[in-house]
Design a protein around this motif. Sequence first.
Motif: not given
Ligand code: IMP
Length: 180
Positions: A73-75, A106-112, A134-136, A156-158
């Motif tokens: 998802s991040y590319h 889980i960030d935006t929730g798009n992947t979920l 989780f990023k509420p 953003f975290v690594v």
């Molecule tokens: P979402 O679709 O925006 O919820 O993003 C989910 C996916 O993006 C996660 O499974 C991660 O692979 C990647 N991701 C989201 N936040 C971070 C971050 O802070 N650091 C690295 N990867 C992230």
Amino acid sequence: MKEIKILDKTFTPFITFQEIDHAIERMTNTLYEEYKGKVPVFVGVLNGVIMFFSDFLKHYKGDCEIGFLQLSSYHGGVESSGKIELIADITADIADRDVVILEDIIDTGNTLEYLYNLLEMKPVKSIKIATLFFKPEVYKKELNIDLIGMDIPNKFVVGYGLDYEGLGRNLRDLYQLKEE
Ligand code: IMP
Ligand code: MG
């Protein structure tokens, strides 16, 4: 712990491996109680889940099976692109099984949302979603997340399996992007 540099960005120490491990232990205990007498299939979402998945299994006390799927998802970069790609579908036979999806973050929730749509078509007995981080503040969906390890702020975290431009997954602790 010291600041680290990955490519053009600096990251500061954020959550230690020990704290992460405690959160994982709590998660496994919760799931163990919920799946007593059952053999759940834990399905990890690659690549980010690798460290979490392994440590999760070491703590889980009951019988279980495993599988994986791979999404992208991040590319690269530090923001979710919103465009999800299925790179590899679930490797385990999950027909009529109790499935628990394990996500790193889980960030935006798009992947979920993508995962829910994908799983809706599968003949599973039950499905739960668990995420380590989780990023509420960023989460935009109404979809239920059954189990959360740790809430973290919108930065953003690594480390601990998570990458920046493909790098940093092998760091044992979690680091946060430093504000310039
Ligand atoms: P979402 O679709 O925006 O919820 O993003 C989910 C996916 O993006 C996660 O499974 C991660 O692979 C990647 N991701 C989201 N936040 C971070 C971050 O802070 N650091 C690295 N990867 C992230
Ligand atoms: Mg991921």
